[in-house]
Write a protein that holds these residues in place. Sequence first.
Motif, PDB file in Angstrom:
ATOM      1  N   THR A   1       3.308  -2.530  -7.858  1.00 23.64           N
ATOM      2  CA  THR A   1       2.247  -2.576  -6.858  1.00 23.64           C
ATOM      3  C   THR A   1       1.763  -3.989  -6.601  1.00 23.64           C
ATOM      4  O   THR A   1       1.329  -4.318  -5.490  1.00 23.64           O
TER       5      THR A   1
ATOM      6  N   GLY B   1       0.789  -1.221   0.000  1.00 23.97           N
ATOM      7  CA  GLY B   1       0.000   0.000   0.000  1.00 23.97           C
ATOM      8  C   GLY B   1       0.822   1.272   0.000  1.00 23.97           C
ATOM      9  O   GLY B   1       0.259   2.370  -0.006  1.00 23.97           O
ATOM     10  N   ASN B   2       2.154   1.146   0.011  1.00 17.76           N
ATOM     11  CA  ASN B   2       3.016   2.330   0.071  1.00 17.76           C
ATOM     12  C   ASN B   2       4.038   2.371  -1.063  1.00 17.76           C
ATOM     13  O   ASN B   2       5.058   3.063  -0.955  1.00 17.76           O
TER      14      ASN B   2
END
Length: 291
Positions: free
Chosen positions: A192, A160-161
Amino acid sequence: MRWDSVRTVALDDVDLAYRTAGSGEELIVLLHGWPQTGLCWRKLVGPLAERYTVVVPDLRGYGASGLADTGYDKRATAADLSALVRHLGHDSAVVVGHDRGARVAHRWALDRPSEVGALALLDVLPTRVVMNSFDRTSAAAMWHWFFHLQPELPELLLAGNVEPYLRYFLRRVLASGAVDEETFRHYVAEYTDPAHLQATLEDYRAGFTTDLELDEADHARGLRLRCPLLLLWGAEGGLAQDDVLAVWREHHADPAAVSGHAVPGGHYVPEEAPDQVLDALAGFLGGRPNR
């Protein structure tokens, strides 16, 4: 110049994605680094395609390429590229590698010297040299190597980062425009996927284990590069204070076959100094591509 659409070849243990451009008799293979994909060569492909058949793969586990059950050490990745070249009907190629791709290219030339007619390595020192020279200063500068080495933790923290993490690494080239926002978004999208992100981390982990063991063993038994070698590095990057040519000449059978120089910018040489890379390749290989 427009690249061909992405193609995929099914190899023994991975599906490898690649693009091609041009139709020259000689093959040139461009190998990307982290945190990028083959798109990092976008500024060089058109000019090079005027003379060569240009092949731009995504390394195993990166970008549009598949995942591999057999791991992400440089020997396995180099074997993928060897198979790709044969798939394309060639016996050898000029190989240009940046960052992680340069480490793969180095291993390819050691393992299969007849397949690499000439080699260009961008902003990299040999893996064994880097690993054996860490001190407080270099370890602080290359902290992400040690972060990526840790089992499971990077995957946990980066979930998520990915966007802010990659933006941190590419902040300088984003600010300068060397990497445009569209390209950056492509990189973020490709990293991702959790499985592909883990694969790229395994690439780093292999550097501390299998890759280092192979490099040390080969160096100890006197195995050296034999093809013509061009080295380019960023004048404002991490290698600016290193004697890059001297280090690589110790890893070559013929020091006179090693040439190179610094180019403007930092680490991301294909994107920060594409014109200088093209000029250097033209002088190295003979012939000057148009731009």
